[in-house]
Design a protein around this motif. Structure first.
Motif, mmCIF file in Angstrom:
data_model
loop_
_atom_site.group_PDB
_atom_site.id
_atom_site.type_symbol
_atom_site.label_atom_id
_atom_site.label_comp_id
_atom_site.label_asym_id
_atom_site.label_seq_id
_atom_site.Cartn_x
_atom_site.Cartn_y
_atom_site.Cartn_z
ATOM 1 N N LYS A 51 49.465 25.717 6.775
ATOM 2 C CA LYS A 51 49.594 25.528 5.437
ATOM 3 C C LYS A 51 48.298 24.664 5.127
ATOM 4 O O LYS A 51 47.999 23.728 5.871
ATOM 5 N N LEU A 53 46.186 22.596 2.670
ATOM 6 C CA LEU A 53 46.290 21.765 1.400
ATOM 7 C C LEU A 53 45.086 21.245 0.960
ATOM 8 O O LEU A 53 44.261 20.946 1.669
ATOM 9 N N GLU A 59 49.343 22.814 -1.933
ATOM 10 C CA GLU A 59 49.219 24.019 -1.038
ATOM 11 C C GLU A 59 48.234 25.211 -1.841
ATOM 12 O O GLU A 59 48.696 25.543 -2.835
ATOM 13 N N ILE A 62 48.315 29.828 2.630
ATOM 14 C CA ILE A 62 49.332 30.063 3.613
ATOM 15 C C ILE A 62 48.944 31.039 4.635
ATOM 16 O O ILE A 62 48.681 32.191 4.295
ATOM 17 N N PRO A 87 50.321 30.447 -2.435
ATOM 18 C CA PRO A 87 51.348 30.724 -1.501
ATOM 19 C C PRO A 87 52.591 31.748 -1.940
ATOM 20 O O PRO A 87 52.919 31.577 -3.166
#
Length: 206
Positions: A51, A53, A59, A62, A87
């Motif tokens: 992940k 960020l 986030e 991914i 994501p």
């Protein structure tokens, strides 16, 4: 003046619009990064989810890699990674292409259409120099960028998993494909430069 992001730019990726390179730096903690069984029996073939960020904790990317066999004798089970941004929304893929000698990869968009290809050296080993995986165009095979495992010094290379990578790509490359190139960097790292130690990497990206 800030440049407004394209209409199809996923949130958080607008920072990639005006750049043509990234630096990925690992800092290692002595902690487990997978369950004991997966780590010890699958080693660097183990699946992972990474992940990415923002500094505020949002986030934005991914990376998902399934469990795959890392052997040139099993071309039916080649390496791949899926890149999602935001994501849950796939924006591209990196798939290994079978070759008996050279590491080869296909960089694909969300429709699995090939956009770029990556070709590594015939010998992937640390020899006091950077290791370059060339990024090439599809039409003429022109080198348009590279993913470089940067030499970090003998002591650090010998005793740690802490790697530094440089990623270069065309400035006008689709912002989604720039994010997919980041996924390619992590896939290459796990395939060629990781071991099975009890280490969980912390990643910084610039």
């Amino acid at each position: 003046m800030p440049v407004p992001p394209p209409l199809n730019c996923p949130p958080g990726l607008e920072h990639l619009i005006l750049i043509d390179q990234l630096l990925v730096q690992q800092q290692v903690e002595i902690l487990e990064d997978n369950d004991c069984c997966t780590r010890n029996f699958c080693g660097y073939n183990r699946p992972f989810t990474i992940k990415i960020l923002t500094l505020s904790g949002q986030e934005i990317i991914i990376l998902k890699r399934p469990l795959r066999c890392n052997s040139c004798f099993f071309p039916c089970c080649l390496q791949k990674i899926e890149v999602q941004a935001p994501p849950g929304v796939p924006i591209g893929y990196v798939s290994q292409n079978w070759h008996p000698c050279f590491p080869k990869f296909s960089v694909q968009n969300e429709n699995r259409k090939e956009v770029l290809k990556i070709i590594g050296p015939i010998m992937v080993c640390n020899c006091s120099t950077n290791i370059d995986f060339e990024v090439k165009s599809l039409d003429k095979g022109t080198v348009v960028g590279k993913i470089s495992k940067q030499w970090a010094g003998f002591i650090r290379e010998l005793f740690t998993n802490s790697d530094n990578f440089g990623i270069q790509f065309p400035l006008d490359l689709d912002v989604k494909m720039k994010a997919v190139m980041l996924g390619a960097c992590f896939l290459i790292d796990f395939m060629f430069f990781e071991n099975t130690g009890l280490q969980r990497p912390k990643i910084g990206i610039w």
